[in-house]
Design a protein around this motif. Structure first.
Motif, PDB file in Angstrom:
ATOM      1  N   HIS A   1       0.816  -1.209   0.000  1.00  0.00           N
ATOM      2  CA  HIS A   1       0.000   0.000   0.000  1.00  0.00           C
ATOM      3  C   HIS A   1       0.855   1.266   0.000  1.00  0.00           C
ATOM      4  O   HIS A   1       0.563   2.216  -0.733  1.00  0.00           O
ATOM      5  N   SER A   2       1.901   1.299   0.819  1.00  0.00           N
ATOM      6  CA  SER A   2       2.687   2.522   0.972  1.00  0.00           C
ATOM      7  C   SER A   2       3.416   2.925  -0.298  1.00  0.00           C
ATOM      8  O   SER A   2       3.889   4.054  -0.402  1.00  0.00           O
ATOM      9  N   ALA A   3       3.499   2.032  -1.286  1.00  0.00           N
ATOM     10  CA  ALA A   3       4.165   2.352  -2.548  1.00  0.00           C
ATOM     11  C   ALA A   3       3.197   2.950  -3.568  1.00  0.00           C
ATOM     12  O   ALA A   3       3.618   3.340  -4.662  1.00  0.00           O
ATOM     13  N   ILE A   4       1.898   3.046  -3.203  1.00  0.00           N
ATOM     14  CA  ILE A   4       0.881   3.506  -4.154  1.00  0.00           C
ATOM     15  C   ILE A   4       0.157   4.720  -3.555  1.00  0.00           C
ATOM     16  O   ILE A   4      -0.926   4.579  -2.950  1.00  0.00           O
ATOM     17  N   PRO A   5       0.719   5.924  -3.667  1.00  0.00           N
ATOM     18  CA  PRO A   5       0.096   7.096  -3.030  1.00  0.00           C
ATOM     19  C   PRO A   5      -1.309   7.400  -3.554  1.00  0.00           C
ATOM     20  O   PRO A   5      -2.111   8.023  -2.854  1.00  0.00           O
TER      21      PRO A   5
ATOM     22  N   GLN B   1      12.475  -8.263  -4.982  1.00  0.00           N
ATOM     23  CA  GLN B   1      12.393  -7.997  -6.409  1.00  0.00           C
ATOM     24  C   GLN B   1      10.976  -8.193  -6.930  1.00  0.00           C
ATOM     25  O   GLN B   1      10.465  -7.384  -7.719  1.00  0.00           O
ATOM     26  N   ILE B   2      10.319  -9.242  -6.491  1.00  0.00           N
ATOM     27  CA  ILE B   2       8.937  -9.505  -6.890  1.00  0.00           C
ATOM     28  C   ILE B   2       8.039  -8.357  -6.449  1.00  0.00           C
ATOM     29  O   ILE B   2       7.175  -7.885  -7.203  1.00  0.00           O
ATOM     30  N   LEU B   3       8.266  -7.858  -5.236  1.00  0.00           N
ATOM     31  CA  LEU B   3       7.443  -6.770  -4.711  1.00  0.00           C
ATOM     32  C   LEU B   3       7.695  -5.468  -5.475  1.00  0.00           C
ATOM     33  O   LEU B   3       6.750  -4.728  -5.777  1.00  0.00           O
ATOM     34  N   ALA B   4       8.941  -5.191  -5.808  1.00  0.00           N
ATOM     35  CA  ALA B   4       9.251  -3.974  -6.566  1.00  0.00           C
ATOM     36  C   ALA B   4       8.555  -3.976  -7.922  1.00  0.00           C
ATOM     37  O   ALA B   4       8.001  -2.952  -8.352  1.00  0.00           O
ATOM     38  N   GLU B   5       8.561  -5.109  -8.593  1.00  0.00           N
ATOM     39  CA  GLU B   5       7.899  -5.209  -9.899  1.00  0.00           C
ATOM     40  C   GLU B   5       6.381  -5.075  -9.760  1.00  0.00           C
ATOM     41  O   GLU B   5       5.717  -4.426 -10.580  1.00  0.00           O
ATOM     42  N   GLY B   6       5.834  -5.654  -8.706  1.00  0.00           N
ATOM     43  CA  GLY B   6       4.398  -5.556  -8.483  1.00  0.00           C
ATOM     44  C   GLY B   6       3.966  -4.131  -8.160  1.00  0.00           C
ATOM     45  O   GLY B   6       2.892  -3.690  -8.587  1.00  0.00           O
ATOM     46  N   ASN B   7       4.802  -3.416  -7.402  1.00  0.00           N
ATOM     47  CA  ASN B   7       4.475  -2.026  -7.071  1.00  0.00           C
ATOM     48  C   ASN B   7       4.339  -1.174  -8.330  1.00  0.00           C
ATOM     49  O   ASN B   7       3.445  -0.319  -8.421  1.00  0.00           O
ATOM     50  N   VAL B   8       5.216  -1.388  -9.296  1.00  0.00           N
ATOM     51  CA  VAL B   8       5.167  -0.612 -10.539  1.00  0.00           C
ATOM     52  C   VAL B   8       3.853  -0.886 -11.283  1.00  0.00           C
ATOM     53  O   VAL B   8       3.165   0.041 -11.737  1.00  0.00           O
ATOM     54  N   LYS B   9       3.485  -2.150 -11.402  1.00  0.00           N
ATOM     55  CA  LYS B   9       2.250  -2.509 -12.116  1.00  0.00           C
ATOM     56  C   LYS B   9       1.020  -1.946 -11.412  1.00  0.00           C
ATOM     57  O   LYS B   9       0.104  -1.412 -12.050  1.00  0.00           O
ATOM     58  N   ALA B  10       0.987  -2.070 -10.088  1.00  0.00           N
ATOM     59  CA  ALA B  10      -0.174  -1.602  -9.344  1.00  0.00           C
ATOM     60  C   ALA B  10      -0.310  -0.090  -9.431  1.00  0.00           C
ATOM     61  O   ALA B  10      -1.422   0.443  -9.557  1.00  0.00           O
TER      62      ALA B  10
ATOM     63  N   GLU C   1       0.653   1.893 -11.846  1.00  0.00           N
ATOM     64  CA  GLU C   1       0.156   2.262 -13.181  1.00  0.00           C
ATOM     65  C   GLU C   1      -1.366   2.155 -13.230  1.00  0.00           C
ATOM     66  O   GLU C   1      -2.045   3.027 -13.785  1.00  0.00           O
ATOM     67  N   ARG C   2      -1.897   1.104 -12.615  1.00  0.00           N
ATOM     68  CA  ARG C   2      -3.357   0.931 -12.589  1.00  0.00           C
ATOM     69  C   ARG C   2      -4.019   1.993 -11.731  1.00  0.00           C
ATOM     70  O   ARG C   2      -5.081   2.540 -12.080  1.00  0.00           O
ATOM     71  N   ALA C   3      -3.410   2.306 -10.594  1.00  0.00           N
ATOM     72  CA  ALA C   3      -3.987   3.284  -9.672  1.00  0.00           C
ATOM     73  C   ALA C   3      -4.037   4.678 -10.298  1.00  0.00           C
ATOM     74  O   ALA C   3      -4.999   5.427 -10.094  1.00  0.00           O
ATOM     75  N   VAL C   4      -3.011   5.038 -11.051  1.00  0.00           N
ATOM     76  CA  VAL C   4      -2.984   6.350 -11.700  1.00  0.00           C
ATOM     77  C   VAL C   4      -4.143   6.477 -12.681  1.00  0.00           C
ATOM     78  O   VAL C   4      -4.828   7.520 -12.741  1.00  0.00           O
ATOM     79  N   ARG C   5      -4.408   5.435 -13.454  1.00  0.00           N
ATOM     80  CA  ARG C   5      -5.506   5.483 -14.420  1.00  0.00           C
ATOM     81  C   ARG C   5      -6.857   5.657 -13.718  1.00  0.00           C
ATOM     82  O   ARG C   5      -7.714   6.433 -14.153  1.00  0.00           O
ATOM     83  N   THR C   6      -7.045   4.928 -12.613  1.00  0.00           N
ATOM     84  CA  THR C   6      -8.313   5.027 -11.887  1.00  0.00           C
ATOM     85  C   THR C   6      -8.483   6.406 -11.250  1.00  0.00           C
ATOM     86  O   THR C   6      -9.565   6.996 -11.307  1.00  0.00           O
ATOM     87  N   LEU C   7      -7.428   6.937 -10.662  1.00  0.00           N
ATOM     88  CA  LEU C   7      -7.525   8.265 -10.054  1.00  0.00           C
ATOM     89  C   LEU C   7      -7.847   9.316 -11.108  1.00  0.00           C
ATOM     90  O   LEU C   7      -8.630  10.246 -10.850  1.00  0.00           O
ATOM     91  N   ASP C   8      -7.271   9.183 -12.278  1.00  0.00           N
ATOM     92  CA  ASP C   8      -7.595  10.119 -13.365  1.00  0.00           C
ATOM     93  C   ASP C   8      -9.092  10.060 -13.695  1.00  0.00           C
ATOM     94  O   ASP C   8      -9.732  11.098 -13.908  1.00  0.00           O
ATOM     95  N   GLU C   9      -9.644   8.840 -13.742  1.00  0.00           N
ATOM     96  CA  GLU C   9     -11.076   8.687 -14.016  1.00  0.00           C
ATOM     97  C   GLU C   9     -11.920   9.343 -12.927  1.00  0.00           C
ATOM     98  O   GLU C   9     -12.922  10.018 -13.213  1.00  0.00           O
TER      99      GLU C   9
END
Length: 320
Positions: A81-85, A294-303, A305-313
């Motif tokens: 959560h803390s990686a997705i403002p 490493q798995i968590l770092a990659e997942g944070n990036v993907k999540a 990207e999705r969160a930014v699109r939803t916040l824009d909406e």
């Protein structure tokens, strides 16, 4: 709209068998059917405690537990959560959609307050169901694997999504809760199995640790073993635990144990649990802490990207 699964846990300690039968087994099955986001809810740790504790160690341990039970990072996006403002930015408009009275009535919040380690209950305790709504809705989650005690939070999320859509326009789906095989598995003291109550068998427990925990489990003085959840809840709980691990009926196990007494019951339960946990222990040993990071770092990036699109909406719908 295609289904999306959102699930997760707070990093407050090792996951246990209650988590597995209540939710984790369901998640492993669902990751082969739907896109899945798995949240490590680190910010939510401070809802019921003054300090987050060993947050980094618990986060890594939680991810290793996920990998051990079969969560596949090639199929599921695991993030913290803390990686997705953007999740916190969604919280503000969502809070405007629910009343204080509705938050106070939440039965899970009441239970968490009763077991809180804080001398004074913080405002986060009342708002974290809405925080969870942001966690679910950021990825347009439609399916939420939960235990029975989390059902009220899914209802809060449905309320938030419905009211947002009514007020600003259709943006969010209404998520559905998915119950696991055994929504509430009791702990070895007869209460709810919980990390914080010290009555759980961790998925990461060794064979000796598992045996020691079951030896200390409560039973009763009757020698004949029977499955009676009302009159003999502690005995029934051990039979249920063994039955879940073996894929067998607890009544059949009780009939087989017969007058073997509590000692034989505990031997059967210990063997069943350890046999069940062996492949989980083997998978856990295949990963290092560096792999987990490493798995968590990659997942944070993907999540994110999705969160930014939803916040824009959301901001566009609200007119910001």
């Amino acid at each position: 709209m295609n289904d999306v699964v959102l699930t997760g846990d707070r990093p407050t300690g090792p996951l246990h068998l209650g988590h597995y039968f209540g939710s984790l087994a369901n998640r492993v099955m669902l990751q082969d059917k739907y896109p899945m986001y798995v949240l490590i809810a680190d910010y939510q740790v401070i809802t019921d405690r003054d300090l987050p504790g060993e947050i980094q160690r618990h986060t890594t341990g939680l991810l290793l537990d996920y990998l051990a039970v079969g969560i596949d990072p090639a199929k599921a996006t695991v993030f913290r959560h803390s990686a997705i403002p953007e999740l916190n930015q969604l919280l503000l408009p969502f809070l405007s959609l629910v009343s204080v009275a509705e938050l106070r009535r939440n039965p899970t919040v009441k239970d968490e307050i009763a077991h809180s380690s804080q001398a004074v209950v913080s405002g986060l305790m009342f708002t974290y169901p809405v925080h969870q709504a942001a966690d679910i809705l950021f990825c347009k989650g439609t399916l939420v694997p939960v235990g029975k005690d989390q059902l009220p939070h899914v209802e809060v999320t449905r309320t938030v999504a419905r009211r947002f859509n009514e007020r600003y326009g259709p943006v969010f789906p209404l998520p559905e809760a998915l119950m696991g095989e055994q929504p509430v598995l009791k702990g070895l003291d007869g209460g709810k199995m919980s990390k914080s109550r010290g009555n759980a068998i961790a998925l990461s427990a060794t064979e000796d640790e598992t045996a020691a925990l079951i030896r200390k489990a409560r039973t009763d003085s009757e020698r004949l073993i029977t499955f009676d959840e009302e009159r003999r809840p502690e005995v029934a709980n051990l039979l249920t635990l063994a039955g879940l691990c073996l894929g067998r009926s607890p009544r059949e196990l009780a009939d087989e144990i017969g007058d073997g007494g509590a000692a034989q019951l505990k031997r059967v339960a210990t063997e069943a649990v350890n046999e069940f946990l062996r492949p989980i222990r083997r998978r856990r040993a295949e990963y290092t802490e560096a792999d987990a990071r490493q798995i968590l770092a990659e997942g944070n990036v993907k999540a994110r990207e999705r969160a930014v699109r939803t916040l824009d909406e959301v901001q566009a719908a609200m007119g910001f």
